[in-house]
Design an enzyme around this catalytic site. Sequence first.
Site, PDB file in Angstrom:
ATOM      1  N   LYS A  66       0.839  -1.204   0.000  1.00 53.35           N
ATOM      2  CA  LYS A  66       0.000   0.000   0.000  1.00 53.35           C
ATOM      3  C   LYS A  66       0.874   1.254   0.000  1.00 53.35           C
ATOM      4  O   LYS A  66       0.572   2.233  -0.685  1.00 53.35           O
ATOM      5  CB  LYS A  66      -0.936  -0.014   1.210  1.00 53.35           C
ATOM      6  CG  LYS A  66      -2.046  -1.058   1.066  1.00 53.35           C
ATOM      7  CD  LYS A  66      -2.787  -1.343   2.361  1.00 53.35           C
ATOM      8  CE  LYS A  66      -3.742  -2.516   2.167  1.00 53.35           C
ATOM      9  NZ  LYS A  66      -4.450  -2.922   3.377  1.00 53.35           N
ATOM     10  N   GLN A 126      -4.347  -1.413   9.482  1.00 59.75           N
ATOM     11  CA  GLN A 126      -4.274  -2.757   8.911  1.00 59.75           C
ATOM     12  C   GLN A 126      -4.888  -3.772   9.873  1.00 59.75           C
ATOM     13  O   GLN A 126      -4.530  -3.827  11.048  1.00 59.75           O
ATOM     14  CB  GLN A 126      -2.795  -3.103   8.621  1.00 59.75           C
ATOM     15  CG  GLN A 126      -2.599  -4.422   7.915  1.00 59.75           C
ATOM     16  CD  GLN A 126      -3.201  -4.444   6.510  1.00 59.75           C
ATOM     17  OE1 GLN A 126      -3.086  -3.497   5.752  1.00 59.75           O
ATOM     18  NE2 GLN A 126      -3.869  -5.537   6.179  1.00 59.75           N
ATOM     19  N   ASP A 170     -11.069   2.854   3.931  1.00 58.92           N
ATOM     20  CA  ASP A 170     -11.432   1.438   3.773  1.00 58.92           C
ATOM     21  C   ASP A 170     -12.947   1.258   3.692  1.00 58.92           C
ATOM     22  O   ASP A 170     -13.430   0.200   3.314  1.00 58.92           O
ATOM     23  CB  ASP A 170     -10.920   0.622   4.983  1.00 58.92           C
ATOM     24  CG  ASP A 170      -9.598  -0.068   4.702  1.00 58.92           C
ATOM     25  OD1 ASP A 170      -9.328  -0.339   3.514  1.00 58.92           O
ATOM     26  OD2 ASP A 170      -8.859  -0.338   5.662  1.00 58.92           O
TER      27      ASP A 170
END
Length: 279
Positions: free
Chosen positions: A49, A93, A116
Amino acid sequence: MATRIDGKTLAAKVKAQVAEEAAKLPRQPGLAVVLVGEDPASQVYVRGKEADCGGCAIRSFPYRLPAETTQRELLDLIEKLNRDPAVDGILVQLPLPEPLEEAAVIAAIAPEKDVDCFHPFNVGELMIGEKGFYPCTPASVMRLLAEYGVELSGKSCVIVGRSNIVGKPLAMLMLRENATVTICHTKTEYLKKECSRADILISAAGQAGLITGDMVKEGAVVVDVAVNRRADGTLCGDVVFEEAAGRASYITPVPGGVGPLTRAMLMKNTLYAAVIHGK
Ligand code: NAP
């Protein structure tokens, strides 16, 4: 033989578009990437990422915290990032090491920085049909289908998997496009029967070999979201590719299908967040 859907090429195209748009903004978009603990798979994802940010003219702010980080310390960091004007998106994460509480951490992220799209506010907006963030994996599936001109309206779409990050939000996006949606899971009684009537069959179970050729309707579009690791270390999806490709009209490979575009969608969401913040 089915046409292979190429997620890698499309991901490169989306990332190039993001880079072009990001360069036009008065301020460089920023993504905070928070990793707690040493999980090897999470470390790989996070590195990927951050590399994507570099290629998309997005500034990444890496935060590596020890596994012993307390809930309070993590929430304090998120509050700080919520207030930081250089940070447009915050990515924590998952999974978090125990005993950290994921739900509370996700809920602490400012919804306008929730790239997200896991925050309950954004999940609610998705459900209602408002425009906003789209969760990256479902957005990737929708973009792939659109790119290949797959008609969804009135079609039967069967999704195997009902997780909060894939199956459920994907069902909402499919419904928006007027597909008739069925969601299957481990308690589904006749999985083969459900799958074999799908015009669009999407598998996100995480079970290698689950979807065999005889579960695929002739001419169906097959999207394999899963990423499973074989004993020899190579990756595969849920679908027995050669069998399904013999019956499908379009099919995504694993790797090289949904995965690369999912990462590109995170960049797109960060750009979107930066544009909102600039307004
Ligand atoms: P998850 O939370 O474990 O959910 C899996 C879902 O599949 C559950 O709803 C489960 O049913 C269902 N399922 C499992 N085995 C099944 C079976 N034998 N028959 C029918 N349904 C079954 O997983 P996830 O996070 O959604 O991820 C799913 C897969 O997608 C994983 O392989 C993951 O690595 C991959 N993934 C890929 C991307 C990408 O960008 N390519 C992104 C995210 C995830 P129950 O609810 O009844 O347990």
